[in-house]
Design a protein around this motif. Structure first.
Motif, PDB file in Angstrom:
ATOM      1  N   PRO A 183      22.255 -13.321 -90.528  1.00  0.00           N
ATOM      2  CA  PRO A 183      21.639 -14.220 -91.525  1.00  0.00           C
ATOM      3  C   PRO A 183      22.170 -15.639 -91.368  1.00  0.00           C
ATOM      4  N   PHE A 184      21.269 -16.612 -91.325  1.00  0.00           N
ATOM      5  CA  PHE A 184      21.684 -18.003 -91.194  1.00  0.00           C
ATOM      6  C   PHE A 184      22.244 -18.514 -92.526  1.00  0.00           C
ATOM      7  N   THR A 185      23.192 -19.423 -92.426  1.00  0.00           N
ATOM      8  CA  THR A 185      23.777 -20.025 -93.616  1.00  0.00           C
ATOM      9  C   THR A 185      22.825 -21.048 -94.202  1.00  0.00           C
ATOM     10  N   ASN A 186      22.637 -20.998 -95.510  1.00  0.00           N
ATOM     11  CA  ASN A 186      21.813 -21.982 -96.214  1.00  0.00           C
ATOM     12  C   ASN A 186      22.664 -23.212 -96.487  1.00  0.00           C
ATOM     13  N   MET A 187      22.399 -24.294 -95.761  1.00  0.00           N
ATOM     14  CA  MET A 187      23.179 -25.528 -95.899  1.00  0.00           C
ATOM     15  C   MET A 187      22.546 -26.504 -96.880  1.00  0.00           C
ATOM     16  N   SER A 188      21.443 -26.098 -97.512  1.00  0.00           N
ATOM     17  CA  SER A 188      20.794 -26.976 -98.488  1.00  0.00           C
ATOM     18  C   SER A 188      21.641 -27.034 -99.756  1.00  0.00           C
ATOM     19  N   ASN A 189      21.473 -28.074-100.501  1.00  0.00           N
ATOM     20  CA  ASN A 189      22.197 -28.193-101.763  1.00  0.00           C
ATOM     21  C   ASN A 189      21.711 -27.185-102.798  1.00  0.00           C
ATOM     22  N   ASP A 190      20.496 -26.704-102.625  1.00  0.00           N
ATOM     23  CA  ASP A 190      19.876 -25.802-103.594  1.00  0.00           C
ATOM     24  C   ASP A 190      20.052 -24.349-103.150  1.00  0.00           C
ATOM     25  N   PRO A 191      20.835 -23.531-103.892  1.00  0.00           N
ATOM     26  CA  PRO A 191      21.002 -22.124-103.509  1.00  0.00           C
ATOM     27  C   PRO A 191      19.708 -21.333-103.581  1.00  0.00           C
ATOM     28  N   ASP A 192      18.720 -21.840-104.308  1.00  0.00           N
ATOM     29  CA  ASP A 192      17.436 -21.150-104.380  1.00  0.00           C
ATOM     30  C   ASP A 192      16.682 -21.202-103.053  1.00  0.00           C
ATOM     31  N   GLN A 193      17.205 -21.986-102.089  1.00  0.00           N
ATOM     32  CA  GLN A 193      16.564 -22.060-100.773  1.00  0.00           C
ATOM     33  C   GLN A 193      17.038 -20.947 -99.828  1.00  0.00           C
ATOM     34  N   ASP A 194      17.828 -19.985-100.346  1.00  0.00           N
ATOM     35  CA  ASP A 194      18.279 -18.871 -99.514  1.00  0.00           C
ATOM     36  C   ASP A 194      17.105 -18.154 -98.863  1.00  0.00           C
ATOM     37  N   TYR A 195      16.035 -17.989 -99.638  1.00  0.00           N
ATOM     38  CA  TYR A 195      14.878 -17.264 -99.118  1.00  0.00           C
ATOM     39  C   TYR A 195      14.341 -17.919 -97.854  1.00  0.00           C
ATOM     40  N   PHE A 196      14.420 -19.270 -97.791  1.00  0.00           N
ATOM     41  CA  PHE A 196      13.875 -19.986 -96.646  1.00  0.00           C
ATOM     42  C   PHE A 196      14.719 -19.713 -95.404  1.00  0.00           C
ATOM     43  N   ALA A 197      16.060 -19.764 -95.566  1.00  0.00           N
ATOM     44  CA  ALA A 197      16.950 -19.456 -94.443  1.00  0.00           C
ATOM     45  C   ALA A 197      16.748 -18.017 -93.980  1.00  0.00           C
ATOM     46  N   ASP A 198      16.612 -17.087 -94.931  1.00  0.00           N
ATOM     47  CA  ASP A 198      16.385 -15.684 -94.567  1.00  0.00           C
ATOM     48  C   ASP A 198      15.059 -15.511 -93.842  1.00  0.00           C
ATOM     49  N   GLY A 199      14.050 -16.254 -94.304  1.00  0.00           N
ATOM     50  CA  GLY A 199      12.743 -16.169 -93.656  1.00  0.00           C
ATOM     51  C   GLY A 199      12.770 -16.664 -92.227  1.00  0.00           C
ATOM     52  N   MET A 200      13.559 -17.731 -91.974  1.00  0.00           N
ATOM     53  CA  MET A 200      13.709 -18.224 -90.608  1.00  0.00           C
ATOM     54  C   MET A 200      14.268 -17.143 -89.693  1.00  0.00           C
ATOM     55  N   VAL A 201      15.294 -16.450 -90.197  1.00  0.00           N
ATOM     56  CA  VAL A 201      15.931 -15.400 -89.394  1.00  0.00           C
ATOM     57  C   VAL A 201      14.948 -14.264 -89.126  1.00  0.00           C
ATOM     58  N   GLU A 202      14.209 -13.859 -90.162  1.00  0.00           N
ATOM     59  CA  GLU A 202      13.247 -12.777 -89.979  1.00  0.00           C
ATOM     60  C   GLU A 202      12.207 -13.151 -88.919  1.00  0.00           C
ATOM     61  N   ASP A 203      11.731 -14.373 -88.941  1.00  0.00           N
ATOM     62  CA  ASP A 203      10.747 -14.803 -87.943  1.00  0.00           C
ATOM     63  C   ASP A 203      11.348 -14.828 -86.543  1.00  0.00           C
ATOM     64  N   ILE A 204      12.602 -15.263 -86.422  1.00  0.00           N
ATOM     65  CA  ILE A 204      13.243 -15.306 -85.102  1.00  0.00           C
ATOM     66  C   ILE A 204      13.448 -13.890 -84.564  1.00  0.00           C
ATOM     67  N   ILE A 205      13.861 -12.960 -85.443  1.00  0.00           N
ATOM     68  CA  ILE A 205      14.009 -11.564 -85.025  1.00  0.00           C
ATOM     69  C   ILE A 205      12.670 -11.012 -84.540  1.00  0.00           C
ATOM     70  N   THR A 206      11.614 -11.292 -85.296  1.00  0.00           N
ATOM     71  CA  THR A 206      10.282 -10.816 -84.912  1.00  0.00           C
ATOM     72  C   THR A 206       9.868 -11.390 -83.561  1.00  0.00           C
ATOM     73  N   ALA A 207      10.128 -12.687 -83.361  1.00  0.00           N
ATOM     74  CA  ALA A 207       9.747 -13.317 -82.094  1.00  0.00           C
ATOM     75  C   ALA A 207      10.534 -12.730 -80.929  1.00  0.00           C
ATOM     76  N   LEU A 208      11.834 -12.547 -81.108  1.00  0.00           N
ATOM     77  CA  LEU A 208      12.666 -11.996 -80.029  1.00  0.00           C
ATOM     78  C   LEU A 208      12.263 -10.565 -79.691  1.00  0.00           C
ATOM     79  N   SER A 209      11.913  -9.789 -80.717  1.00  0.00           N
ATOM     80  CA  SER A 209      11.609  -8.376 -80.477  1.00  0.00           C
ATOM     81  C   SER A 209      10.293  -8.182 -79.734  1.00  0.00           C
ATOM     82  N   ARG A 210       9.525  -9.275 -79.552  1.00  0.00           N
ATOM     83  CA  ARG A 210       8.293  -9.165 -78.758  1.00  0.00           C
ATOM     84  C   ARG A 210       8.578  -9.021 -77.267  1.00  0.00           C
TER      85      ARG A 210
END
Length: 593
Positions: free
Chosen positions: A205-232
């Motif tokens: 899981p990537f670290t959320n470096m944004s000031n807003d902790p509510d942006q965790d979902y965005f960092a998690d989404g980035m990781v999920e997309d990268i995993i999906t892309a790599l697994s192709r």
């Protein structure tokens, strides 16, 4: 010592048990007893003696051994499993003798030459958590040996075990030279194609470096997309999202993570989102050497987010497997979502969808519907919305509309039409068509295409395995369920993988193996009703009626008012013989019509 005072000592207990003992005895009682006596004399006793242990109890199908050294106990377990595997060489598969082994360091009560107490009981409970041919140890054992022995451990997390107060932290031993049960074993039926024989990677899981902790979902989404892309990429073995995300919020040692997940490469990074600007950093580490193979930073607007993801994916693939041609990387790029607000809503919905709880499910469904309103052809949003409805229908949660089944089917068909090249969308939508519409032809066609498009995705393999299981292909389902377990070795949903694999064995006529997996599923999650849909008919087939009735009582507690006719309506089992076998099991266990 004062007369009558209980004598105690701290010691190491090894519990070993024969897998499928009842099946072996039923097939050949005299031959099995002769084999067990020979194994005890030729394998167990010499190994115990070499490691300084003491056998203090022998049962028909098991043995309890005491060691003064924790290290010696684990080394003895490794030696036993290797020797038992060697002894099976040349024997027919149905005559293989496999052990499960559990090891605990704890306080015991001494009574003459015998030992009692929780220290002994916990070793036996750990043994029941082990794979056939495998070894499971307690947290205390792990801490004593992790730096002393050259082997890997898989963290199984907190386990609730019978007759032990409080959860127990367990670890699975993964010694390089102590292979688990033979690939030919009827207890495993593992396909060689499920094992990683290619460059392997976990994306943390990537670290959320944004000031807003509510942006965790965005960092998690980035990781999920990268995993999906790599697994192709067929050339890579990629650990599934659910296993990688068990490290979220934890300070981790990359080498330890690699050992626990069984991979060589680890990708970690961070995401910073400020307004419309995004910065993604990543570094790729070779865990075998600790070397940084690649590190970079990518800046752009939200409109560039898919290009940034593709750059990271291409850089990682090129660093790990430089023989991959650029054309292959280009071919693996996915079509971006046109409306980024829809994409953002989809990312926000994911943790709610994965929670498998009615309130969370409803929150996820509302977010996905908003995404669909913004982009009506967004295949992933359509498929996951259909999956949300399926969760509610199958689990019996309160409806959200007048025709949830019709809505689920319509969303699934739209997802397949819009996402013919999106493996995750095809898998989820095809799964829904099987489970809700019982359109087996269209549903199975979709999940098979999903597996062809992305055979490296644990998510795709799990949903495909379930669809194939209910669609009448238990052997194909078993292969995919086992592959999902390999791709996601620390998945919090492992109880689901075990249940699906167990049901596949049940439908294929192997109730003994089905029972073993069903018991493990129920041990991991006692509130997972699917485990009891498996256990009840398995117990009935093995003529264990008291156990069948106990399992039925647990199922009815989870699904009040369940009847045989209600079960017929809920179970989308395509094969009439499999369906009637399950329903007859329910009847014999006492479920009313």
């Amino acid at each position: 010592m004062t007369e009558g005072r209980v004598q105690r000592r701290l010691t190491t207990i090894l519990a070993a048990d024969v897998v499928g003992y009842s099946r072996l005895m039923e097939l050949d009682e005299a031959g099995t007893m002769a084999q067990l006596r020979a194994r005890r004399h030729d394998v167990v006793m010499p190994a115990v003696a070499r490691q300084g242990g003491r056998i203090f109890k022998v049962m028909g199908d098991g043995v309890l051994i005491e060691f003064t050294s924790v290290v010696n106990a684990v080394e003895c377990a490794i030696e036993l499993q290797k020797a038992m595997q060697a002894q099976n060489t040349g024997l027919p598969v149905h005559q293989h003798i496999l052990l499960r082994i559990g090891i605990n360091l704890g306080d015991v009560i001494v009574e003459g030459s015998d030992l009692y107490g929780d220290g002994v009981n916990l070793a036996a409970r750990l043994e029941s958590l082990a794979e056939p041919g495998g070894i499971c140890v307690s947290g205390d054992v792990y801490r004593q040996v992790r730096s002393k022995l050259q082997m890997q451990f898989q963290d199984m997390g907190e386990q609730k075990v019978k007759n032990i107060v409080g959860p127990v932290h367990a670890y699975r031993v993964q010694a390089e030279d102590a292979a688990p049960a033979s690939a030919e074993s009827p207890e495993i039926h593992r396909s060689a194609s499920t094992l990683p024989n290619k460059p392997s990677i976990a994306v943390l899981p990537f670290t959320n470096m944004s000031n807003d902790p509510d942006q965790d979902y965005f960092a998690d989404g980035m990781v999920e997309d990268i995993i999906t892309a790599l697994s192709r990429f067929n050339q890579l073995f990629v650990i599934a999202r659910n296993s990688s995300f068990t490290y979220k919020g934890r300070a981790v040692d990359v080498r330890q993570v690699a050992r626990e997940l069984g991979v060589r490469f680890v990708l970690e990074g961070s995401v910073r989102r400020a307004g419309s600007r995004v910065r993604i950093t990543g570094q790729l580490i070779d865990a075998a050497t600790g070397a940084h193979l690649w590190a970079d930073r990518f800046d752009g607007d939200l409109e560039d987010v898919f290009e940034l993801q593709d750059k990271i994916t291409g850089s990682v693939v090129g660093a790990i497997e430089p023989t991959l041609r650029k054309a292959e990387i280009e071919r693996a790029r996915r079509r971006p979502v046109e409306n980024l607000d829809a994409y953002d809503l989809y990312l926000r919905a994911l943790p709610h969808v994965y929670a498998f709880r009615p309130d969370e499910n409803l929150m996820g469904l509302k977010l996905l519907q908003k995404a669909i309103d913004l982009e009506p052809t967004y295949a992933l949003a359509l498929a996951f919305a259909a999956w949300c409805h399926e969760q509610r229908l199958v689990r019996g949660w309160p409806p959200v509309g007048q025709d949830d089944a019709g809505t689920a089917i319509a969303l699934a068909r739209r997802a397949i039409s819009a996402g013919s090249d999106d493996a995750m969308a095809l898998a989820a939508a095809g799964f829904v068509l099987v489970m809700v519409a019982r359109d087996y032809d269209a549903g199975l066609d979709a999940v098979r295409r999903a597996s062809e498009l992305n055979p490296g995705s644990g998510f795709v393999e799990f949903l495909s395995s379930t669809a194939l299981l209910f669609g009448g292909d238990p052997e194909g389902a078993l292969i995919r369920a086992e592959r999902a377990m390999v791709l996601s070795p620390m998945d919090p949903g492992a109880f689901m993988f075990l249940a699906i694999a167990g049901i596949a064995h049940l439908y294929a006529g192997r109730p003994e193996q089905a029972l073993e997996l069903g018991k493990r599923s129920a041990a991991l999650n006692p509130n997972w009703d699917s485990a009891y849909w498996l256990l009840i008919p398995a117990y009935v087939q093995l003529d264990r009626m008291e156990d069948a009735r106990a399992a039925l009582a647990k199922l009815v507690a989870l699904s009040p008012g369940l009847t045989v006719s209600g079960a017929r309506q809920r179970l989308p089992i395509r094969n009439p013989a499999s369906l009637e076998m399950v329903l007859e099991g329910f009847r014999k266990a006492g479920l009313p019509e």
